[in-house]
Scaffold this motif. Structure first.
Motif, PDB file in Angstrom:
ATOM      1  N   GLY A 184       0.820  -1.206   0.000  1.00  0.00           N
ATOM      2  CA  GLY A 184       0.000   0.000   0.000  1.00  0.00           C
ATOM      3  C   GLY A 184       0.849   1.249   0.000  1.00  0.00           C
ATOM      4  O   GLY A 184       2.002   1.241   0.436  1.00  0.00           O
ATOM      5  N   CYS A 185       0.278   2.320  -0.514  1.00  0.00           N
ATOM      6  CA  CYS A 185       0.966   3.615  -0.495  1.00  0.00           C
ATOM      7  C   CYS A 185      -0.087   4.715  -0.467  1.00  0.00           C
ATOM      8  O   CYS A 185      -1.246   4.504  -0.795  1.00  0.00           O
ATOM      9  CB  CYS A 185       1.883   3.771  -1.695  1.00  0.00           C
ATOM     10  N   GLY A 227      -6.555  -0.825   1.866  1.00  0.00           N
ATOM     11  CA  GLY A 227      -5.669  -1.517   2.792  1.00  0.00           C
ATOM     12  C   GLY A 227      -6.424  -2.494   3.676  1.00  0.00           C
ATOM     13  O   GLY A 227      -5.952  -3.605   3.947  1.00  0.00           O
ATOM     14  N   TYR A 237       0.867  -8.268   3.792  1.00  0.00           N
ATOM     15  CA  TYR A 237       0.532  -6.896   3.397  1.00  0.00           C
ATOM     16  C   TYR A 237       1.443  -5.936   4.139  1.00  0.00           C
ATOM     17  O   TYR A 237       1.699  -6.096   5.346  1.00  0.00           O
ATOM     18  CB  TYR A 237      -0.926  -6.564   3.723  1.00  0.00           C
ATOM     19  N   GLU A 295       2.235  -1.597   4.428  1.00  0.00           N
ATOM     20  CA  GLU A 295       2.035  -0.193   4.065  1.00  0.00           C
ATOM     21  C   GLU A 295       2.740   0.652   5.112  1.00  0.00           C
ATOM     22  O   GLU A 295       2.533   0.453   6.313  1.00  0.00           O
ATOM     23  CB  GLU A 295       0.540   0.158   4.001  1.00  0.00           C
ATOM     24  N   ARG A 333      -1.878  -4.081  -5.546  1.00  0.00           N
ATOM     25  CA  ARG A 333      -2.503  -3.010  -4.761  1.00  0.00           C
ATOM     26  C   ARG A 333      -3.904  -2.817  -5.317  1.00  0.00           C
ATOM     27  O   ARG A 333      -4.064  -2.596  -6.523  1.00  0.00           O
ATOM     28  CB  ARG A 333      -1.700  -1.713  -4.876  1.00  0.00           C
TER      29      ARG A 333
END
Length: 264
Positions: A163-164, A193, A208, A210, A189
């Motif tokens: 994630g971003c 999230g 995951y 982030e 992605r």
């Protein structure tokens, strides 16, 4: 059964019923979003903001009616302290970009914390008709089927969610993805999230990561992953730390060390 266990079970049942109701309301907005934009002469972002607020209001009202002493932390309306020792952490629509653009990868995320630890996690994915549900010591399930993570899944033979957001420098995102690819991994992605954490619990993703998420995005997913047999990076919940963004990392136990290396 102890008072805490009874309180946990009551809140778990409520979280599931609220998630169904909130998901149905959000789905109604999703299905009508183009019409609403035309009728209200609004930007699509405004329509999802209205949906966000109204779905969170519904959730807050349902919790307050049943457990008025519980605390509540929501993305839209912030934090209200409680006196019961329980705090709800809610994202009414996680994945607003997919929502606005007509993609199905958005969800309603409802968690309950006790002693700063997520003890209930329920995620409803209305477009797919999926409800992920978990509570401490009671396991995790997807539409009633028990979830158990497979330790044979690795960075190399499975997919990792990354994630971003605007809080993370583009260069940092590039470094994370490059490091994952160098390990022989691959990434996805999907814009939510919370949903990618649910996918970790379901074994669809092996992990995951982030670098910056909020409690309302990750707490339900953290409970799901833990109850499915995985691990997660502790999220600070003392005082103001609960309201701030922190790194989020969750996976099956085989991959946890590899993901920590990405984080490091």
């Amino acid at each position: 059964m102890t008072m805490h266990e009874a309180g946990l079970d009551q809140r778990f049942a409520l979280a599931q019923s609220i998630a169904e109701e909130a998901g149905a309301l959000a789905l109604d907005y999703f299905n009508k979003r183009d019409t609403l934009v035309i009728e209200t002469k609004r930007d699509p972002q405004d329509v999802v903001s209205i949906a966000d607020r109204n779905v969170e209001t519904l959730i807050r009202e349902r919790v307050a009616a049943r457990f008025p002493a519980d605390g509540f932390l929501g993305e839209e309306f912030g934090h209200v302290d409680g006196t019961s020792g329980y705090t709800w952490a809610v994202d009414p629509i996680d994945g607003t970009a997919p929502f606005v653009n007509g993609l199905p990868t958005w969800c309603v995320s409802i968690a309950v914390l006790h002693g700063g630890v997520p003890v209930i996690g329920v995620i409803h994915v209305p477009c797919d008709g999926e409800i992920y549900a978990s509570a401490a010591g009671r396991g995790a399930s997807l539409n009633g089927a028990k979830l158990n993570l497979d330790p044979s899944r690795t960075i190399q033979n499975a997919i990792t969610g990354i994630g971003c957001n605007n809080y993370v420098a583009p260069e940092r995102v590039g470094q994370i993805i490059a490091a994952l690819l160098a390990m022989g991994g691959n990434f996805i992605r999907n814009g939510s999230g919370a949903l990618m954490l649910a996918y970790v619990a379901a074994g669809r993703l092996v992990g995951y990561y982030e670098p910056h998420m909020r409690a309302w995005d990750c707490m339900a997913g953290y409970c799901l992953v833990k109850e499915a047999g995985g691990d997660y990076l502790t999220f600070p919940t003392e005082g103001e730390a609960l309201l701030e963004g922190h790194p989020v990392l969750a996976s099956n136990r085989s991959v946890y060390g590899d993901l920590l290396a990405l984080h490091g």
